[in-house]
Design a protein around this motif. Structure first.
Motif, PDB file in Angstrom:
ATOM      1  N   ALA A 371       0.838  -1.211   0.000  1.00 31.43           N
ATOM      2  CA  ALA A 371       0.000   0.000   0.000  1.00 31.43           C
ATOM      3  C   ALA A 371       0.870   1.256   0.000  1.00 31.43           C
ATOM      4  N   SER A 372       1.998   1.192   0.679  1.00 33.61           N
ATOM      5  CA  SER A 372       2.874   2.376   0.744  1.00 33.61           C
ATOM      6  C   SER A 372       3.509   2.680  -0.616  1.00 33.61           C
ATOM      7  N   GLN A 373       3.426   1.755  -1.540  1.00 32.20           N
ATOM      8  CA  GLN A 373       3.935   2.020  -2.895  1.00 32.20           C
ATOM      9  C   GLN A 373       2.854   2.547  -3.838  1.00 32.20           C
ATOM     10  N   ILE A 374       1.596   2.297  -3.489  1.00 34.83           N
ATOM     11  CA  ILE A 374       0.524   2.640  -4.443  1.00 34.83           C
ATOM     12  C   ILE A 374      -0.377   3.782  -3.975  1.00 34.83           C
ATOM     13  N   LEU A 375      -0.121   4.307  -2.774  1.00 32.82           N
ATOM     14  CA  LEU A 375      -0.993   5.371  -2.275  1.00 32.82           C
ATOM     15  C   LEU A 375      -0.778   6.704  -2.986  1.00 32.82           C
ATOM     16  N   CYS A 376       0.379   6.871  -3.585  1.00 30.35           N
ATOM     17  CA  CYS A 376       0.675   8.164  -4.194  1.00 30.35           C
ATOM     18  C   CYS A 376      -0.057   8.350  -5.511  1.00 30.35           C
ATOM     19  N   GLU A 377      -0.417   9.598  -5.762  1.00 29.69           N
ATOM     20  CA  GLU A 377      -0.955   9.914  -7.081  1.00 29.69           C
ATOM     21  C   GLU A 377       0.183   9.893  -8.087  1.00 29.69           C
ATOM     22  N   GLY A 378      -0.167   9.685  -9.335  1.00 27.89           N
ATOM     23  CA  GLY A 378       0.847   9.761 -10.385  1.00 27.89           C
ATOM     24  C   GLY A 378       1.470   8.410 -10.683  1.00 27.89           C
ATOM     25  N   VAL A 379       2.254   8.406 -11.726  1.00 26.77           N
ATOM     26  CA  VAL A 379       2.936   7.186 -12.152  1.00 26.77           C
ATOM     27  C   VAL A 379       4.342   7.196 -11.570  1.00 26.77           C
ATOM     28  N   LEU A 380       4.695   6.078 -10.989  1.00 22.97           N
ATOM     29  CA  LEU A 380       5.954   5.971 -10.257  1.00 22.97           C
ATOM     30  C   LEU A 380       7.142   6.459 -11.095  1.00 22.97           C
ATOM     31  N   GLY A 381       7.826   7.443 -10.542  1.00 21.22           N
ATOM     32  CA  GLY A 381       9.043   7.939 -11.188  1.00 21.22           C
ATOM     33  C   GLY A 381       8.801   8.875 -12.357  1.00 21.22           C
ATOM     34  N   VAL A 382       7.525   9.066 -12.731  1.00 19.42           N
ATOM     35  CA  VAL A 382       7.228   9.990 -13.829  1.00 19.42           C
ATOM     36  C   VAL A 382       6.502  11.213 -13.255  1.00 19.42           C
ATOM     37  N   THR A 383       5.282  10.988 -12.809  1.00 21.01           N
ATOM     38  CA  THR A 383       4.541  12.109 -12.227  1.00 21.01           C
ATOM     39  C   THR A 383       4.565  12.040 -10.698  1.00 21.01           C
ATOM     40  N   ASN A 384       5.333  11.173 -10.146  1.00 24.97           N
ATOM     41  CA  ASN A 384       5.720  11.301  -8.740  1.00 24.97           C
ATOM     42  C   ASN A 384       7.208  10.951  -8.644  1.00 24.97           C
ATOM     43  N   LYS A 385       7.738  11.084  -7.458  1.00 23.37           N
ATOM     44  CA  LYS A 385       9.201  10.959  -7.332  1.00 23.37           C
ATOM     45  C   LYS A 385       9.685   9.522  -7.260  1.00 23.37           C
ATOM     46  N   GLY A 386       8.779   8.580  -7.235  1.00 23.85           N
ATOM     47  CA  GLY A 386       9.197   7.184  -7.099  1.00 23.85           C
ATOM     48  C   GLY A 386       9.268   6.787  -5.633  1.00 23.85           C
ATOM     49  N   LEU A 387      10.033   5.767  -5.351  1.00 24.93           N
ATOM     50  CA  LEU A 387      10.113   5.258  -3.978  1.00 24.93           C
ATOM     51  C   LEU A 387      11.323   5.853  -3.257  1.00 24.93           C
ATOM     52  N   ASN A 388      11.145   6.111  -1.966  1.00 24.51           N
ATOM     53  CA  ASN A 388      12.293   6.592  -1.189  1.00 24.51           C
ATOM     54  C   ASN A 388      13.120   5.407  -0.695  1.00 24.51           C
ATOM     55  N   GLU A 389      14.093   5.692   0.170  1.00 30.25           N
ATOM     56  CA  GLU A 389      14.999   4.628   0.612  1.00 30.25           C
ATOM     57  C   GLU A 389      14.270   3.545   1.409  1.00 30.25           C
ATOM     58  N   ASN A 390      13.087   3.881   1.954  1.00 26.68           N
ATOM     59  CA  ASN A 390      12.312   2.879   2.696  1.00 26.68           C
ATOM     60  C   ASN A 390      11.373   2.078   1.796  1.00 26.68           C
ATOM     61  N   GLY A 391      11.327   2.467   0.548  1.00 23.60           N
ATOM     62  CA  GLY A 391      10.407   1.781  -0.366  1.00 23.60           C
ATOM     63  C   GLY A 391       9.010   2.373  -0.349  1.00 23.60           C
ATOM     64  N   TRP A 392       8.870   3.594   0.173  1.00 26.42           N
ATOM     65  CA  TRP A 392       7.557   4.263   0.207  1.00 26.42           C
ATOM     66  C   TRP A 392       7.517   5.315  -0.897  1.00 26.42           C
TER      67      TRP A 392
END
Lengths: 534, 320
Positions: A371-392
């Motif tokens: 869930a911590s990977q999919i809660l963000c709006e946008g596409v991972l690494g494109v319209t959001n920043k992607g995952l941080n060092e914790n994988g969130w």
């Protein structure tokens, strides 16, 4: 010469060949019957197949490319996922056809209030209670108990999940800069509200010297404007779905309460004074906010997350525009905004071969790490920043988006088709609608709380709190059998009556009497009886 | 000549065959022609005739798990429900009303347009007119409906701006039931007349030019050419299209009406197709929907038969 000899035997054979091939193609296209392999072991080397029907993304290709779908496929390599995307716009028409034909996906996304009763009547979905106990522990941990009520029939549970995002995000949005110019504050009572609408329409709040502004945009046929109605102790219900309240120990439909007539009379008086935009009662639903965004109207009833969006839009024509939420106006019957409740679910049809896996797959999305990977709006690494060092996952802040300028627009264009519920519409929303799960560890929860605070303006977050504070839910827990026969007719007749009453095209007293009579003669009493039995 | 030989043998007198023998003889004799019929026949059998069996669910309480034949018979229950529904009488009245007015206005309009366009002698202008009148057909009703909403808006629509500039009160066209059906008819005319005229223009182009020459020699003016040469040349096409169109009499255009209607005008805007969609399809009541559809189809069939008979009585070509 005759033309007949030109048509040779060879040509005839070719023609027959085409016919045979067409028949072969038709046979290949026929839907396969259900397999008897349920609960059996998978033959070595073969994959299980699970189909998912959902309504997220702009197309099947877009939802295929979404992060949620890619995560799913990567984590379950032994399962072949068949993506049976349905467009959001086509869902309402598609789902009855799917039910009638039995062509349901193994994980079928649906509306608990409208669709599950139809599926129950056709006996095509399975009980999920025992499966959830065994394979759905993460789902159960984050889903409030009352959510399940709408999918319990004869004591058995028939849903895999329920939406865990906001039960209500609607509230009244105002042009605060117009209020300032007119020397008015946010209306607290229904009378003050009426005065504000009249002032917006006739007080030249945009200061251009012309009579070209309006107060409120009605929500197409008045089927959504429950802030007015709650002030009189009644409501039409989300999308005219009906609103039931406990009155002296008995559930009664608000539509036939005296407060409804009072509410309509009040709205009609504001309409007559020009307080409402004259188009808004009849334009298509999708266009309802346009006049607000164009700086022509000063008030609209909409979701709080759109406050910042609306303000940005309006600033294109009015650079000083400020949009903020206001409380539900207080009237003789109280106040409130109608919440949507828990309508969205996945169900499993009797044809599903791997029901345990179906539950496990959805449950996997509810684990904190996923869930911590999919809660963000946008596409991972494109319209959001992607995952941080914790994988969130990490979203861009509004300031960061603004600083990117054209680059941000380009990123949005790149993923625009996916951005409808982020490709695979689960019953988990995205940040804003969904609060961090109660199962999140404290540091993970703080990460998302901080991000949420940075994502929206103070005015928008205040709108969120207001929409929660004034949320009212119907007391009717789930559908009843007579709805299928009577509800569409009652709904149509009532929608017709209230919109005509507000616009003054009928006499309210006469219309009210006729509506009550109609309700009595067309299943109203039976419906009320059945609602009180559940 | 193979054909004449075949004709002679097929129709030769004195060959007293039984029905099946004659049938097989003909089948073999005309085998290539019959072969050409195979694909159309398969198409109609699979996609037109076979699905007709599904109409039986109009008389059943259709349940998916029991299938069409396993579902319980309920007789005319769905028809009774349909006719007893308080909305149905209004729906039927609106449907017939729109259908009659559409037939009155939208059927002759393309004929008149084709006749007039045919009279235009300036080719560039003729092509320009044809293009302009065809174009709206290529807009979907969604787009066309949105344009109508904008043009007729009481807030800032061009029509109301003109009305207002003339000192008159603005009109909320989409909120007054009385305006709905005229809007439907006029918007249909504007959108589809040009496209529908194509078939008449094509037919006109097949009329033998010598007929015109002969009429001109006899002293006919342009009006008389139109009246006595062009129109009779179109008669068969007109009658055929009329009979075919009357078969869809109660199908008044779901897309158009669904897009243009709203709760304010349902009194005059709710028609059988929108009723079926709302009450039947959206509620997955396919048995009820089938009953309504069957009623619709039966009315259409009766009208086609009546129109065909009427055409023949008037010495016009029918379709059977």
């Amino acid at each position: 010469m005759s033309a007949q000899p030109k048509f040779t035997r060879r040509q005839a054979l070719k023609l027959m060949g085409v016919g045979t091939f067409s028949a072969y193609l038709a046979a290949c296209a026929a839907p396969a019957g259900s397999s008897d392999m349920a609960d059996s072991e998978m033959p070595a080397g073969e994959k299980k197949t699970i189909s998912i029907s959902h309504i997220g993304g702009g197309s099947v290709e877009a939802s295929e490319k979404s992060q949620r779908m890619m995560l799913l496929r990567a984590n379950f390599p032994d399962i072949e996922f068949e993506n049976r995307w349905v467009s959001y716009a086509g869902y309402l028409d598609k789902i009855p056809v799917q039910i009638a034909s039995g062509d349901l996906a193994d994980l079928q996304f649906c509306n608990a209030f409208n669709d599950i009763p139809l599926m129950m009547e056709n006996q095509i979905i399975i009980e999920t209670g025992p499966l959830l106990e065994q394979f759905g522990k993460n789902i159960l941990a984050v889903t409030p108990e009352p959510a399940w009520a709408s999918t319990i029939y004869d004591g058995k549970q028939y849903a895999v999940t329920h939406n865990v995002y906001d039960l209500n995000n609607m509230c009244a949005h105002y042009r605060a800069d117009w209020l300032d110019k007119l020397g008015l504050g946010l209306p607290q009572t229904i009378d003050e509200y009426g005065e504000v609408m009249r002032a917006f329409s006739h007080g030249d709040p945009d200061g251009n010297g012309q009579d070209d502004t309006y107060g409120r945009l009605l929500y197409n046929s008045v089927r959504f404007d429950d802030d007015f109605f709650h002030a009189f102790g009644v409501a039409v219900g989300h999308h005219l779905n009906g609103f039931w309240r406990d009155r002296d120990g008995r559930l009664e439909l608000d539509w036939v309460q005296p407060g409804m007539k009072d509410a309509l009379a009040w709205m009609s008086s504001v309409w007559a004074d020009g307080g409402f935009h004259p188009d808004s009662i009849s334009i298509p639903l999708g266009q309802k906010d346009n006049a607000f965004h164009a700086g022509i109207a000063g008030n609209v009833y909409s979701g709080w997350p759109s406050i910042d969006f609306a303000q940005n839009k309006i600033r294109a024509v009015a650079p000083d525009a400020v949009v903020m939420a206001g409380p539900a106006p207080e009237g003789p019957g109280g106040s409130g905004y109608t919440g949507e409740g828990w309508p969205w679910t996945f169900v499993i049809p009797i044809t599903a071969q791997w029901p345990e896996d179906c539950v496990s797959v959805i449950d996997w999305f509810f684990t904190p790490d996923v869930a911590s990977q999919i809660l963000c709006e946008g596409v991972l690494g494109v319209t959001n920043k992607g995952l941080n060092e914790n994988g969130w996952c990490v979203e861009y802040t509004p300031e960061e988006k603004a600083a990117m300028g054209d680059e941000w627009t380009q990123k949005q264009n790149e993923v625009q088709d996916i951005n409808v519920f982020w490709g695979l519409w689960l019953t988990i929303g995205t940040l804003g609608g969904t609060q961090p799960f109660p199962t999140f560890p404290p540091d993970m929860k703080k990460h998302f709380d901080d991000m949420l605070a940075a994502k929206y303006s103070e005015n928008a977050l205040a709108g969120r709190d207001i929409s929660q504070e004034y949320r009212r839910l119907t007391a009717k827990a789930r559908p009843v059998s007579s709805e299928k026969e009577f509800w569409p007719t009652l709904q149509t007749r009532f929608g017709e009556f209230i919109s005509q009453a507000v616009a003054g095209t009928i006499d309210i007293d006469q219309g009210w009497s006729e509506w009550l009579d109609f309700f009595e003669k067309n299943g109203g009493p039976l419906l009320t009886e059945q609602v009180n039995e559940i | 000549m193979a054909t004449s030989a075949v004709s002679k043998s097929a129709g030769s007198p004195g060959r007293n065959r039984g029905f099946w023998a004659q049938f097989l003889f003909n089948a073999w004799t005309y085998r290539y022609l019959y072969l050409m019929l195979v694909l159309p026949f398969v198409f109609f059998a699979v996609f037109r005739f076979y699905p007709m069996w599904g109409n039986v669910i109009a008389f059943k309480k259709y349940q998916l798990m029991h299938g069409i034949w396993g579902s319980q018979w309920v007789g005319l229950k769905h028809f009774n429900t349909l006719f007893d529904d308080p909305a149905f009488l209004r729906v039927l009245r609106n449907t017939v009303s729109i259908a009659v007015f559409k037939m009155l206005f939208t059927f002759p309009a393309p004929i008149i347009l084709a006749l007039f366009v045919n009279e235009v002698r300036h080719m560039a202008y003729k092509r320009f007119v044809q293009t302009v009148v065809y174009v709206p057909h290529f807009l979907s009703w969604v787009i066309y409906g949105a344009i109508l909403y904008i043009v007729l808006s009481p807030a800032n629509g061009i029509v109301n701006n003109i009305i207002s500039s003339l000192g008159m009160e603005k009109v909320a066209f989409f909120q007054k039931p009385g305006y709905f059906q005229p809007i439907v008819i006029i918007s249909s005319l504007l959108k589809e007349t040009g496209w529908a005229a194509i078939i008449y223009l094509a037919t006109i182009s097949t009329i033998d030019l010598t007929l015109y020459e002969a009429a001109i020699i006899d002293g006919a003016n342009r009006w008389q050419l139109m009246r006595y040469v062009t129109l009779p040349g179109l008669a068969m096409t007109i009658v055929t299209l009329f009979i075919l169109q009357i078969g869809f009499f109660l199908n008044v255009g779901f897309e158009q009406i669904f897009i243009l209607q709203n709760n304010m005008v349902l009194t005059t805007a709710d028609v059988i197709e929108t009723f079926i969609y709302r009450v039947g399809i959206r509620q997955a009541r396919f048995d009820f929907t089938t009953a309504a559809g069957l009623f619709n189809g039966l009315v259409g069939m009766v009208l086609v038969l009546l129109a065909d008979r009427l055409a023949k009585r008037l010495d016009l070509p029918g379709i059977f």
